[in-house]
Design an enzyme around this catalytic site. Structure first.
Site, PDB file in Angstrom:
ATOM      1  N   LYS A  29      41.026  40.945  47.708  1.00  0.00           N
ATOM      2  CA  LYS A  29      40.243  40.323  46.634  1.00  0.00           C
ATOM      3  C   LYS A  29      40.117  38.831  46.923  1.00  0.00           C
ATOM      4  O   LYS A  29      41.085  38.186  47.335  1.00  0.00           O
ATOM      5  CB  LYS A  29      40.950  40.535  45.294  1.00  0.00           C
ATOM      6  CG  LYS A  29      40.398  39.728  44.132  1.00  0.00           C
ATOM      7  CD  LYS A  29      41.260  39.883  42.899  1.00  0.00           C
ATOM      8  CE  LYS A  29      42.614  39.219  43.040  1.00  0.00           C
ATOM      9  NZ  LYS A  29      42.533  37.734  43.077  1.00  0.00           N
ATOM     10  N   ASP A  51      46.124  41.267  37.530  1.00  0.00           N
ATOM     11  CA  ASP A  51      44.887  41.425  38.296  1.00  0.00           C
ATOM     12  C   ASP A  51      44.697  42.824  38.870  1.00  0.00           C
ATOM     13  O   ASP A  51      43.715  43.070  39.571  1.00  0.00           O
ATOM     14  CB  ASP A  51      44.786  40.368  39.403  1.00  0.00           C
ATOM     15  CG  ASP A  51      45.950  40.417  40.374  1.00  0.00           C
ATOM     16  OD1 ASP A  51      46.948  41.109  40.082  1.00  0.00           O
ATOM     17  OD2 ASP A  51      45.875  39.755  41.421  1.00  0.00           O
TER      18      ASP A  51
END
Length: 281
Positions: free
Chosen positions: A11, A138
């Protein structure tokens, strides 16, 4: 039994604003993408009493016995969401730790995706959110990884289109502690992404944005500022920005040729630092 091979993608935060603080965590908003740098997860159902989790690869050192994957499996077993099935999980770590690319969180998210796709795990949306929050803030971002806008109110908007950016990802020999970097945040930004739209992924718009955590990380690690300054001089870069709480710095390009040239230029000057040419998925 069959061995499944799962790609767990890194990410990257194209932009990140810290907009306030809750009781324990900070409120953030972010424009997020994923790149083709990935860990490899090998998964197989086994006939044993317990799961078996192991890590190997360049970035497998010093991973705690209690980690995102073991935490996920423990939570799933407590609720018997896996129906007493046990798994051997071997993870080849290609994503550096403490790099701001969510390697561990994305491993957990990739496993959740696998269990859902195989209809082993059946969760309602609110159950999925609760589960991921218990592992890491996250993790939810890595469920069905795609271009994502996280608004300051916690809402998530995903887009299937590829933004077709080439990236030079640089990770110095040191990492950044997420907890430590966030603990130094004193000022907050106004929300900018509460009305998300895909045009926010336009390169020229992204160029105008920032990562609020950069100044803190750069004060702690001046080398990061030096790396960013150097990458900003490479020809045809669109913009250069730290991902997450660091320590990875990412330079963005429209063409693979410009990205490759920047890679060679960087390696001539910073040969001791890990870097890789990648692209958005």
């Amino acid at each position: 039994m069959s061995v499944f091979k799962i790609k767990s993608y890194a990410k990257i935060n194209l932009a990140l604003n810290v907009t306030g603080k809750k009781i324990k965590l900070h409120k953030i908003e972010s424009i997020i993408s994923f790149i083709d740098l990935h860990d490899l997860i090998y998964l197989q159902q086994i006939s044993t009493k317990d799961h078996k989790v192991s890590f190997k690869g360049r970035y497998s050192k010093n991973i705690n016995k209690i980690n995102t994957v073991t935490s996920l499996l423990k939570l799933l077993d407590e609720k018997n969401f896996l129906h007493n099935k046990k798994f051997s999980i071997k993870i080849v770590k290609n994503i550096p730790q403490e790099a701001g690319m969510g390697g561990g969180s994305m491993n957990a998210a990739s496993l959740i995706d696998f269990f859902i796709d195989k209809k082993i795990l059946r969760l309602k949306k609110n159950e999925l959110i609760k589960l991921t929050r218990k592992i890491g803030s996250d993790v939810i971002l890595g469920i069905k990884p795609s271009n994502t806008i996280l608004s300051s109110n916690g809402k998530i908007k995903k887009y299937d289109k590829n933004i077709n950016l080439h990236t030079l990802v640089v990770k110095p020999v040191f990492g950044c502690s997420t907890k430590e970097i966030y603990s130094k945040v004193k000022l907050f930004s106004k929300s900018q992404f509460d009305s998300p739209k895909f045009s926010m992924f336009n390169a020229q718009y992204l160029k105008t944005l920032n990562n609020d955590l950069e100044k803190i990380a750069f004060r702690k690690h001046p080398k990061l500022k030096k790396i960013k300054s150097f990458l900003s001089t490479t020809p045809n870069n669109i913009f250069v920005r730290m991902s997450g709480s660091g320590s990875s710095i990412v330079a963005y390009f429209h063409s693979i040729k410009a990205c490759g040239n920047a890679y060679r230029q960087f390696k001539r000057n910073f040969n001791s630092h890990w870097c890789i040419v990648s692209k958005t998925i």
